[in-house]
Design a protein around this motif. Sequence first.
Motif, PDB file in Angstrom:
ATOM      1  N   LEU A  65       0.844  -1.196   0.000  1.00 41.37           N
ATOM      2  CA  LEU A  65       0.000   0.000   0.000  1.00 41.37           C
ATOM      3  C   LEU A  65       0.880   1.247   0.000  1.00 41.37           C
ATOM      4  O   LEU A  65       0.634   2.190  -0.762  1.00 41.37           O
ATOM      5  CB  LEU A  65      -0.923  -0.001   1.220  1.00 41.37           C
ATOM      6  CG  LEU A  65      -1.866   1.198   1.325  1.00 41.37           C
ATOM      7  CD1 LEU A  65      -2.870   1.220   0.177  1.00 41.37           C
ATOM      8  CD2 LEU A  65      -2.592   1.176   2.667  1.00 41.37           C
ATOM      9  N   GLN A  66       1.894   1.253   0.831  1.00 46.32           N
ATOM     10  CA  GLN A  66       2.827   2.383   0.893  1.00 46.32           C
ATOM     11  C   GLN A  66       3.531   2.572  -0.452  1.00 46.32           C
ATOM     12  O   GLN A  66       3.669   3.691  -0.930  1.00 46.32           O
ATOM     13  CB  GLN A  66       3.854   2.139   2.011  1.00 46.32           C
ATOM     14  CG  GLN A  66       4.735   3.317   2.315  1.00 46.32           C
ATOM     15  CD  GLN A  66       4.033   4.395   3.111  1.00 46.32           C
ATOM     16  OE1 GLN A  66       3.111   4.126   3.872  1.00 46.32           O
ATOM     17  NE2 GLN A  66       4.444   5.626   2.931  1.00 46.32           N
ATOM     18  N   LYS A  67       3.957   1.476  -1.041  1.00 45.78           N
ATOM     19  CA  LYS A  67       4.649   1.530  -2.338  1.00 45.78           C
ATOM     20  C   LYS A  67       3.718   2.116  -3.408  1.00 45.78           C
ATOM     21  O   LYS A  67       4.133   2.960  -4.205  1.00 45.78           O
ATOM     22  CB  LYS A  67       5.110   0.118  -2.717  1.00 45.78           C
ATOM     23  CG  LYS A  67       5.966   0.045  -3.933  1.00 45.78           C
ATOM     24  CD  LYS A  67       7.396   0.280  -3.566  1.00 45.78           C
ATOM     25  CE  LYS A  67       8.301  -0.092  -4.713  1.00 45.78           C
ATOM     26  NZ  LYS A  67       9.593   0.551  -4.566  1.00 45.78           N
ATOM     27  N   ALA A  68       2.470   1.663  -3.423  1.00 42.69           N
ATOM     28  CA  ALA A  68       1.503   2.175  -4.400  1.00 42.69           C
ATOM     29  C   ALA A  68       1.272   3.670  -4.193  1.00 42.69           C
ATOM     30  O   ALA A  68       1.244   4.451  -5.153  1.00 42.69           O
ATOM     31  CB  ALA A  68       0.191   1.401  -4.290  1.00 42.69           C
ATOM     32  N   ALA A  69       1.119   4.071  -2.941  1.00 47.15           N
ATOM     33  CA  ALA A  69       0.879   5.489  -2.629  1.00 47.15           C
ATOM     34  C   ALA A  69       2.072   6.351  -3.035  1.00 47.15           C
ATOM     35  O   ALA A  69       1.898   7.422  -3.622  1.00 47.15           O
ATOM     36  CB  ALA A  69       0.583   5.649  -1.142  1.00 47.15           C
ATOM     37  N   GLN A  70       3.269   5.891  -2.723  1.00 49.08           N
ATOM     38  CA  GLN A  70       4.472   6.647  -3.073  1.00 49.08           C
ATOM     39  C   GLN A  70       4.614   6.821  -4.578  1.00 49.08           C
ATOM     40  O   GLN A  70       5.202   7.791  -5.034  1.00 49.08           O
ATOM     41  CB  GLN A  70       5.713   5.953  -2.518  1.00 49.08           C
ATOM     42  CG  GLN A  70       5.817   6.049  -1.017  1.00 49.08           C
ATOM     43  CD  GLN A  70       6.886   5.130  -0.436  1.00 49.08           C
ATOM     44  OE1 GLN A  70       7.339   4.186  -1.076  1.00 49.08           O
ATOM     45  NE2 GLN A  70       7.259   5.406   0.806  1.00 49.08           N
ATOM     46  N   ASN A  71       4.057   5.897  -5.337  1.00 50.82           N
ATOM     47  CA  ASN A  71       4.146   5.964  -6.792  1.00 50.82           C
ATOM     48  C   ASN A  71       2.934   6.629  -7.430  1.00 50.82           C
ATOM     49  O   ASN A  71       2.767   6.573  -8.639  1.00 50.82           O
ATOM     50  CB  ASN A  71       4.392   4.580  -7.368  1.00 50.82           C
ATOM     51  CG  ASN A  71       5.803   4.127  -7.088  1.00 50.82           C
ATOM     52  OD1 ASN A  71       6.757   4.830  -7.382  1.00 50.82           O
ATOM     53  ND2 ASN A  71       5.950   2.975  -6.474  1.00 50.82           N
ATOM     54  N   GLY A  72       2.063   7.229  -6.597  1.00 49.52           N
ATOM     55  CA  GLY A  72       0.988   8.050  -7.134  1.00 49.52           C
ATOM     56  C   GLY A  72      -0.368   7.388  -7.287  1.00 49.52           C
ATOM     57  O   GLY A  72      -1.233   7.917  -7.987  1.00 49.52           O
ATOM     58  N   HIS A  73      -0.591   6.256  -6.639  1.00 51.25           N
ATOM     59  CA  HIS A  73      -1.895   5.604  -6.713  1.00 51.25           C
ATOM     60  C   HIS A  73      -2.866   6.339  -5.798  1.00 51.25           C
ATOM     61  O   HIS A  73      -2.731   6.326  -4.574  1.00 51.25           O
ATOM     62  CB  HIS A  73      -1.775   4.131  -6.312  1.00 51.25           C
ATOM     63  CG  HIS A  73      -2.944   3.316  -6.725  1.00 51.25           C
ATOM     64  ND1 HIS A  73      -4.137   3.337  -6.031  1.00 51.25           N
ATOM     65  CD2 HIS A  73      -3.117   2.462  -7.768  1.00 51.25           C
ATOM     66  CE1 HIS A  73      -4.980   2.520  -6.623  1.00 51.25           C
ATOM     67  NE2 HIS A  73      -4.392   1.982  -7.689  1.00 51.25           N
ATOM     68  N   ALA A  74      -3.870   6.986  -6.392  1.00 46.95           N
ATOM     69  CA  ALA A  74      -4.770   7.867  -5.641  1.00 46.95           C
ATOM     70  C   ALA A  74      -5.557   7.136  -4.560  1.00 46.95           C
ATOM     71  O   ALA A  74      -5.761   7.678  -3.464  1.00 46.95           O
ATOM     72  CB  ALA A  74      -5.723   8.572  -6.604  1.00 46.95           C
ATOM     73  N   ILE A  75      -6.012   5.935  -4.838  1.00 45.53           N
ATOM     74  CA  ILE A  75      -6.787   5.198  -3.832  1.00 45.53           C
ATOM     75  C   ILE A  75      -5.887   4.750  -2.686  1.00 45.53           C
ATOM     76  O   ILE A  75      -6.292   4.788  -1.522  1.00 45.53           O
ATOM     77  CB  ILE A  75      -7.534   4.012  -4.474  1.00 45.53           C
ATOM     78  CG1 ILE A  75      -8.541   4.543  -5.493  1.00 45.53           C
ATOM     79  CG2 ILE A  75      -8.234   3.164  -3.416  1.00 45.53           C
ATOM     80  CD1 ILE A  75      -9.176   3.480  -6.354  1.00 45.53           C
ATOM     81  N   ALA A  76      -4.665   4.366  -2.993  1.00 49.31           N
ATOM     82  CA  ALA A  76      -3.710   4.008  -1.935  1.00 49.31           C
ATOM     83  C   ALA A  76      -3.422   5.219  -1.060  1.00 49.31           C
ATOM     84  O   ALA A  76      -3.378   5.114   0.170  1.00 49.31           O
ATOM     85  CB  ALA A  76      -2.421   3.470  -2.554  1.00 49.31           C
ATOM     86  N   GLN A  77      -3.253   6.372  -1.671  1.00 49.14           N
ATOM     87  CA  GLN A  77      -3.000   7.592  -0.914  1.00 49.14           C
ATOM     88  C   GLN A  77      -4.194   7.928  -0.023  1.00 49.14           C
ATOM     89  O   GLN A  77      -4.026   8.301   1.139  1.00 49.14           O
ATOM     90  CB  GLN A  77      -2.703   8.742  -1.878  1.00 49.14           C
ATOM     91  CG  GLN A  77      -1.404   8.541  -2.620  1.00 49.14           C
ATOM     92  CD  GLN A  77      -1.237   9.458  -3.815  1.00 49.14           C
ATOM     93  OE1 GLN A  77      -2.210   9.914  -4.416  1.00 49.14           O
ATOM     94  NE2 GLN A  77       0.013   9.716  -4.173  1.00 49.14           N
ATOM     95  N   TYR A  78      -5.397   7.775  -0.554  1.00 42.68           N
ATOM     96  CA  TYR A  78      -6.607   7.996   0.226  1.00 42.68           C
ATOM     97  C   TYR A  78      -6.664   7.031   1.408  1.00 42.68           C
ATOM     98  O   TYR A  78      -6.971   7.436   2.533  1.00 42.68           O
ATOM     99  CB  TYR A  78      -7.840   7.808  -0.673  1.00 42.68           C
ATOM    100  CG  TYR A  78      -9.153   7.935   0.054  1.00 42.68           C
ATOM    101  CD1 TYR A  78      -9.833   9.147   0.083  1.00 42.68           C
ATOM    102  CD2 TYR A  78      -9.718   6.850   0.714  1.00 42.68           C
ATOM    103  CE1 TYR A  78     -11.042   9.277   0.745  1.00 42.68           C
ATOM    104  CE2 TYR A  78     -10.924   6.971   1.385  1.00 42.68           C
ATOM    105  CZ  TYR A  78     -11.582   8.178   1.399  1.00 42.68           C
ATOM    106  OH  TYR A  78     -12.777   8.306   2.067  1.00 42.68           O
TER     107      TYR A  78
END
Length: 151
Positions: A65-78
């Motif tokens: 989840l952290q990896k996805a968020a760091q790479n710009g995944h909007a739902i992961a960031q949410y």
Amino acid sequence: MHKRQKRKTDKKGTPASSASTYWLCDSDQKNLARDAEENNKDAAFRLYLHYAFSNHDPNKSRYWLQKAAQNGHAIAQYSIAHDLIYGEHTNIQEAEIWANESIKNGNQSAFELIERIEAIKNHSLLKSPQPAEQQQFTPKTIVRRKYSSSG
């Protein structure tokens, strides 16, 4: 060639449970992990879903989840922002950063998180320590005082 394992389905071909929707065979896990480590946000998020809902590995799910968020995944960031507001370990400043990143990446739902963060900030600013004679006592504070006082 690796034979792909079948997901459990009912007679209509519908996944037997929602967890099976996120299930990945070993070769899919390896391929997605390779792609995710090369900064593929969607691959990282797919691995997060697998480890969170199918394989139930909290450490791996958090990592992806952290990896996805760091790479710009909007739902992961949410998701990270939401966890930082409502989860066990709150961090409002960091939640605000992730919510804003989610908005920048097109997730309009993150505006609700920003509103909640602003409400929390405003509430914190309004709070001021009360003099001892004006403090309200709840059953928990009374019990805590009763058993924590010496003598």
